[in-house]
Design a protein around this motif. Sequence first.
Motif, PDB file in Angstrom:
ATOM      1  N   TYR A 149       0.530   3.517   4.602  1.00  0.00           N
ATOM      2  CA  TYR A 149       0.728   3.103   5.976  1.00  0.00           C
ATOM      3  C   TYR A 149       0.486   4.470   6.609  1.00  0.00           C
ATOM      4  O   TYR A 149       0.299   4.120   7.524  1.00  0.00           O
ATOM      5  N   HIS A 164      -7.572   5.434   6.603  1.00  0.00           N
ATOM      6  CA  HIS A 164      -8.253   3.908   7.270  1.00  0.00           C
ATOM      7  C   HIS A 164      -9.487   4.065   8.137  1.00  0.00           C
ATOM      8  O   HIS A 164     -10.149   3.260   8.080  1.00  0.00           O
ATOM      9  N   TYR A 210      -5.360   1.469  14.538  1.00  0.00           N
ATOM     10  CA  TYR A 210      -4.325   0.614  13.624  1.00  0.00           C
ATOM     11  C   TYR A 210      -3.209   2.712  14.364  1.00  0.00           C
ATOM     12  O   TYR A 210      -3.964   3.469  14.607  1.00  0.00           O
ATOM     13  N   ASP A 239      -1.824  -3.024   9.385  1.00  0.00           N
ATOM     14  CA  ASP A 239      -2.404  -3.284   8.090  1.00  0.00           C
ATOM     15  C   ASP A 239      -3.129  -4.266   7.727  1.00  0.00           C
ATOM     16  O   ASP A 239      -4.619  -3.827   7.393  1.00  0.00           O
TER      17      ASP A 239
END
Length: 237
Positions: free
Chosen positions: A196, A202, A138, A152
């Motif tokens: 994001y 994440h 990521y 993503d």
Amino acid sequence: MEFIVVTRTAVSDEVFGQLVDAILAGRIAPEDALPGERELAESFQVNRHAVREAVKRLQQSGLVRVTQGGKTRVLDWRTNAGLDILSSLARSGAVPAQRILRDIAVMRRSIAADAARLCARRADDVQLEAVRAAADAYPDPTEEFDTVVAADIAFWVAILDGSGNLAYRLGLNTLVAGYFGIGMERIAELGLGKEYVDRDAHQRLAGHITARAADAAYDLAYTLLSGLVDAQEEPSE
């Protein structure tokens, strides 16, 4: 009924798009018959094959039906169409784009959070490794916007594949197409950008999944994906 003369190469696409807009905007009402093939060809100034292909796609999209005698009648899109018309709805103005964006965000949150939980429960070792690798890859939020978007999508694809739910996987395809149809930059301005930039969330989510912590994965995914929902006002009925 007036249509714009078609000059593009992909004439059947343009004919289809204009007819979809007319149906969704209510300029052709449910149960009304479409003009005949020859009349449409003359209006658009295209050949009848292009019209035939466009009408076939309307039928496949659940927007029209061919009745006895060969007439093509318009259906009520609310009871017959599928998710694939989301971006067309936004373009036509039949439903405010803000309403569509929020509804997509709510559905996305529900699907993705449950998929994260299922992935933690069902994924095999190869699929768990794919989730971990997608999280490790990521990018930093300072990367190009397209790079972050692609990463993503890859992250959530790995989770959805690990969930084992084919309907969720196909639903993601449709929702992503709807976002791109409306405009990713616009959506980012509404709150997707905040999601994001949280690279750590994440990675923590991937950690929950690979540790088989299904409930923790659900809770974190739900919280992470709530940013875009909360950034938009509840639509009025």
